[in-house]
Design an enzyme around this catalytic site. Structure first.
Site, PDB file in Angstrom:
ATOM      1  N   ASP A 196       0.826  -1.199   0.000  1.00  0.00           N
ATOM      2  CA  ASP A 196       0.000   0.000   0.000  1.00  0.00           C
ATOM      3  C   ASP A 196       0.866   1.257   0.000  1.00  0.00           C
ATOM      4  OD1 ASP A 196      -2.750   1.258   0.532  1.00  0.00           O
ATOM      5  OD2 ASP A 196      -1.548   2.055   2.191  1.00  0.00           O
ATOM      6  N   GLU A 237      14.016 -15.698  -1.445  1.00  0.00           N
ATOM      7  CA  GLU A 237      14.365 -16.862  -0.632  1.00  0.00           C
ATOM      8  C   GLU A 237      13.264 -17.922  -0.679  1.00  0.00           C
ATOM      9  OE1 GLU A 237      15.162 -15.647   3.333  1.00  0.00           O
ATOM     10  OE2 GLU A 237      16.622 -14.111   2.750  1.00  0.00           O
TER      11      GLU A 237
END
Length: 516
Positions: A196, A237
């Protein structure tokens, strides 16, 4: 080799308060979403973006978060969120969650600690300033002042409501906390993060006034990119995780900085959302978007509506078909028949362009903006500051029945639904080949050209036409009269009735071309 699903996905935005209510209190919740997952499976979407579902005092509809690692009781609990993620995955649907990094709730433990003591370490996590007068004349994103006074000489910064104090992203504890939050949700199976107000995190510590021609003191500062590089390393990752930014940026070059290979995977294309229903402007917007994204190898996104903007059935039915927060068109005349016809054509436009497409809940039902909400029922904090409310696009969905609440709830919906939506329910539209719902279902099912190239076709003034690969074309007629379709083998889908072999105004068609 990763599955870069975000590059061409159809992503459906769920606004939890208004999707489906499972416990009858009038507010949508996770139980309701889980019970209605079949609707999204049948629609054919690839992913769901969940607007904030965290504990919140709801000063700004959940964008004032008090705990990023839990679920607000009005929606359910953490175990239900984990179940929803698992059930969506079983249905072949990925889950994107919303993270709000610019600010937190004034009831968050950090801010409460900061208020209690000037020497509390948490005081440095925010923008507190000592001053006899307001530190700056900055105008907040909702309008009005961006500062609130704590005592005679102390102020704190909030670019949104006073209940949403801005975080100080120069502080390592703030950065570490949000990196931990990302891992928390990735570990629970979230497939992506929608960010956001992604460009607002950093502020010039000198607190200069906003001056034309000078660097902006709190919008799009260069330091923000270091944060998203660190977030990208975390996402990398994990397997197939995406970072998607809400980036309102008029400068295309500055916008694409957020999409560099080591930053965000995608960002919303608000240039397209706000574009007028005009052939020249629309083509220019599409060209700008494709060129900018191709230059950095990022996927474009196509967005027609969301929880912050006027629904496009309404926008496209007005004389002024653009959208911006500065241009408040609330209450201006709307031709809903025209708006619906254009919205049907826009669906085929957005779903046939290269990249990913976002569908805001209710868009697939052809819902329009409810501009008849009584003033005493308006809950949007923007209304008091700008005279514009976003509540009209947040009204609960109609599922079945002939009158409100249309099976959204067994109670009273938190915002009123128009009685005229009785023809817009999922039940009423299912199986009707002329309905908006079946148009979306068909278009998403037929979207087999996702990895094909794009090329414009010349079909004359006022007509937008393009190919995807060697045997698919989309033609959109924005001229003032019916136009002939190009040679084709069959019409795969049309947004409205054809005039023989001619395409009427404000109508789009998908064609299977003859093989050469």
């Amino acid at each position: 080799m990763t599955n870069q699903w975000w590059r061409d996905a159809v992503i459906y935005q769920v606004y939890p308060r208004s999707f489906a209510d499972g416990d009858g209190d009038g507010v949508g919740d996770l139980a309701g979403i889980r019970a209605r997952l079949g609707h999204l499976r049948d629609l054919g979407v690839d992913a769901i973006w969940m607007s904030p579902w965290y504990p919140s005092p709801m000063a700004d509809a959940g964008y004032d978060v008090s705990d990023f690692r839990d679920i607000d009781p009005v929606f359910g609990d953490l175990s239900e969120a984990e179940a929803l993620i698992a059930e969506a995955h079983e249905a072949g649907i990925r889950i994107i969650i919303d993270i709000v990094p610019n600010h937190i709730s004034s009831e968050h433990p950090w801010f409460q600690a900061a208020l209690k003591s000037e020497t509390a370490p948490e005081r440095d996590y925010f923008w507190f300033r000592k001053s006899q007068n307001m530190p700056t004349n900055w105008i907040g994103e909702f309008g009005g002042t961006a500062w609130t006074q704590v005592d005679e000489t102390t102020w704190y910064l909030h670019l949104f409501t006073p209940e949403q104090p801005d975080l100080n992203w120069e502080h390592p504890a703030v950065r570490a906390e949000f990196e931990s939050i990302l891992r928390f949700w990735f570990d629970r199976g979230a497939d992506g993060i929608r960010i956001d107000s992604a460009a607002l995190l950093f502020k010039d510590p000198a607190l200069p006034e906003v001056t034309e021609g000078a660097p902006h003191p709190f919008h799009d500062l260069d330091a923000v990119h270091d944060v998203y590089r660190s977030w990208r390393r975390i996402a990398d990752e994990y397997s197939d995780r995406a970072l998607i930014g809400e980036v309102w940026m008029p400068d295309v070059e500055r916008f694409t900085n957020y999409l560099r290979p080591d930053e965000l995977h995608a960002a919303f294309n608000f240039d397209f959302l706000g574009c007028a229903w005009d052939p020249y402007l629309m083509r220019s917007c599409i060209d700008r978007t494709l060129d900018a994204h191709a230059g950095i190898g990022a996927p474009p996104t196509w967005v027609l509506s969301n929880h912050d903007v006027t629904r496009h059935v309404t926008r496209y039915g007005r004389a002024d078909t653009t959208f911006s927060f500065e241009n408040n068109l609330d209450g201006t005349p709307v031709d809903l028949e025209l708006g619906t016809r254009r919205a049907r054509a826009a669906a085929l436009l957005a779903l046939s362009l290269p990249g990913s497409a976002y569908v805001y809940q209710g868009e697939e039902l052809g819902l329009w903006e409810n501009e008849s909400i009584p003033e005493d029922q308006i809950q949007d904090p923007m209304y008091a500051r700008r005279g514009h409310t976003r509540d009209g696009c947040r009204v609960p969905l109609p599922w079945s029945g002939d009158e409100p609440p249309f099976d959204f709830t067994t109670g009273v919906p938190w915002l009123p639904q128009p009685a005229e939506w009785k023809d817009r329910t999922v039940q009423a539209q299912t199986g009707d080949p002329s309905s908006m719902l079946e148009l979306y279902r068909s278009a998403i099912r037929l979207r087999t050209f996702r990895d094909q190239g794009f090329a414009w076709l010349d079909r004359g003034e006022g007509v937008l036409a393009w190919t995807r690969g060697s045997d698919f074309a989309c033609v959109l007629n924005l001229s003032g009269a019916p136009v002939p379709l190009p040679e084709h083998e069959t019409v795969l889908l049309a947004s409205g009735p054809l005039d023989g072999d001619r395409l009427p105004q404000d109508t789009a068609a998908w064609l299977r071309l003859r093989k050469k």
